[in-house]
Design a protein around this motif. Sequence first.
Motif, mmCIF file in Angstrom:
data_model
loop_
_atom_site.group_PDB
_atom_site.id
_atom_site.type_symbol
_atom_site.label_atom_id
_atom_site.label_comp_id
_atom_site.label_asym_id
_atom_site.label_seq_id
_atom_site.Cartn_x
_atom_site.Cartn_y
_atom_site.Cartn_z
ATOM 1 N N ARG A 13 -5.660 4.393 -7.984
ATOM 2 C CA ARG A 13 -4.439 4.004 -7.271
ATOM 3 C C ARG A 13 -3.228 4.801 -7.757
ATOM 4 N NH1 ARG A 13 -5.157 -0.125 -4.044
ATOM 5 N NH2 ARG A 13 -2.953 -0.677 -3.908
ATOM 6 N N GLY A 66 0.808 -1.224 0.000
ATOM 7 C CA GLY A 66 0.000 0.000 0.000
ATOM 8 C C GLY A 66 0.842 1.275 0.000
ATOM 9 N N ARG A 69 -8.332 3.141 -11.530
ATOM 10 C CA ARG A 69 -8.807 2.568 -10.259
ATOM 11 C C ARG A 69 -8.511 3.466 -9.058
ATOM 12 N NH1 ARG A 69 -5.438 -2.433 -10.436
ATOM 13 N NH2 ARG A 69 -6.355 -2.916 -8.417
ATOM 14 N N LEU A 98 0.527 2.115 -4.261
ATOM 15 C CA LEU A 98 -0.087 3.298 -4.854
ATOM 16 C C LEU A 98 1.041 4.000 -5.600
ATOM 17 C CD1 LEU A 98 -2.070 4.593 -1.744
ATOM 18 C CD2 LEU A 98 -2.976 3.311 -3.700
ATOM 19 N N MET A 158 -3.972 1.753 -13.035
ATOM 20 C CA MET A 158 -3.959 2.273 -11.657
ATOM 21 C C MET A 158 -4.699 3.610 -11.596
ATOM 22 S SD MET A 158 -0.076 1.419 -10.383
ATOM 23 C CE MET A 158 -0.283 1.694 -8.623
ATOM 24 N N ALA A 177 0.551 -3.587 -9.052
ATOM 25 C CA ALA A 177 -0.436 -2.503 -9.003
ATOM 26 C C ALA A 177 -1.431 -2.648 -7.853
ATOM 27 C CB ALA A 177 -1.191 -2.451 -10.335
ATOM 28 N N ASP A 178 -1.620 -3.879 -7.377
ATOM 29 C CA ASP A 178 -2.557 -4.052 -6.259
ATOM 30 C C ASP A 178 -1.872 -3.841 -4.919
ATOM 31 O OD1 ASP A 178 -4.803 -4.587 -7.772
ATOM 32 O OD2 ASP A 178 -4.116 -6.650 -8.103
ATOM 33 N N ARG A 179 -0.537 -3.840 -4.940
ATOM 34 C CA ARG A 179 0.175 -3.737 -3.659
ATOM 35 C C ARG A 179 0.818 -2.384 -3.450
ATOM 36 N NH1 ARG A 179 4.258 -7.622 -3.684
ATOM 37 N NH2 ARG A 179 3.755 -8.149 -5.815
ATOM 38 N N ALA A 233 -2.044 9.410 1.861
ATOM 39 C CA ALA A 233 -1.653 8.092 1.333
ATOM 40 C C ALA A 233 -0.371 7.596 2.003
ATOM 41 C CB ALA A 233 -1.479 8.171 -0.177
ATOM 42 N N THR A 283 2.419 7.799 -7.758
ATOM 43 C CA THR A 283 2.252 9.187 -8.172
ATOM 44 C C THR A 283 3.472 9.557 -9.017
ATOM 45 O OG1 THR A 283 1.731 11.422 -7.405
ATOM 46 C CG2 THR A 283 3.292 10.173 -6.059
ATOM 47 N N LEU A 306 3.335 4.355 -1.223
ATOM 48 C CA LEU A 306 3.237 5.261 -2.377
ATOM 49 C C LEU A 306 4.591 5.340 -3.089
ATOM 50 C CD1 LEU A 306 1.432 7.324 -3.861
ATOM 51 C CD2 LEU A 306 2.040 9.005 -2.093
#
Length: 246
Positions: free
Chosen positions: A99, A34, A97, A62, A94, A58-60, A122, A64, A36
């Motif tokens: 993310r 999770g 979604r 975030l 992402m 991508a699921d684990r 985040a 930017t 960033l």
Amino acid sequence: MTPRPPAVRVLADAAAAVPLLLDEVRGLAQREPGALLGFATGGTYTQFLRALAAELPADRLLATHLDEYLGFGPDRRGGMVHELGQSCPPVLDMLRRGRFLPVPRVGDAATLRAHEERLQRAGGVALQLLGIGRNGHIAFNEPGTPFDSEFHVTTLAETTRADARARFAPEEPPLQAVTSGLATILRARRLVLCAFGKPKAEAVRAMLTGDLSPACPASLVRRHADVLVLLDHDAASLLMLGQASA
Ligand code: GLP
């Protein structure tokens, strides 16, 4: 307390950085689900981004990024999110979604503050990837940008626009961008800066061995406690041997 100096690794070539960068991302996803991840754009990262496309967790994570041309939405050619998506399509997934947190395309103070706050909510940037401009900029913090700057609108230096000209041809490159500030970048928990090629050698020398001064915005990374600098031999060519072999 004086922060320890950046770790510097001189690699055979830019390709040799790809597995190291992939390990950075894998390690982050494993250690801090999770967290960033802050992408940098620019040619320096293209090979890495293409390789990452096959395995971006991508699921684990975030994600930017550092900066965006003023007025450029994610779909607009030449823009930073567009560039990230071209090299690494999972970034666009992402984004859809929620993310991926894009840098705002507008520069009013309230929007920029809201973006800073969103990054903090985040958890703040855990790993920030960075490139460096020929003039020593990081993100679009051009020489003279104060060290305490946060997200702001900047006017691009002539060398920066010259380097961006090809990607906008036949149009002219933009004059302004929204950029992460130097204080914002310094808040990331780990920085990894890559520079490859002769045109970066003087900026790399100034960053690592010149004055710690807004004249070379990248010199600020020496105030951070956890920095890795990855160079090829050309980018490292103006460093003294001892300094370039950590
Ligand atoms: C651009 C970006 C920077 C990037 C730098 C180097 O202006 N704003 O984030 O690091 O220039 O780009 P390149 O990797 O193409 O040399």
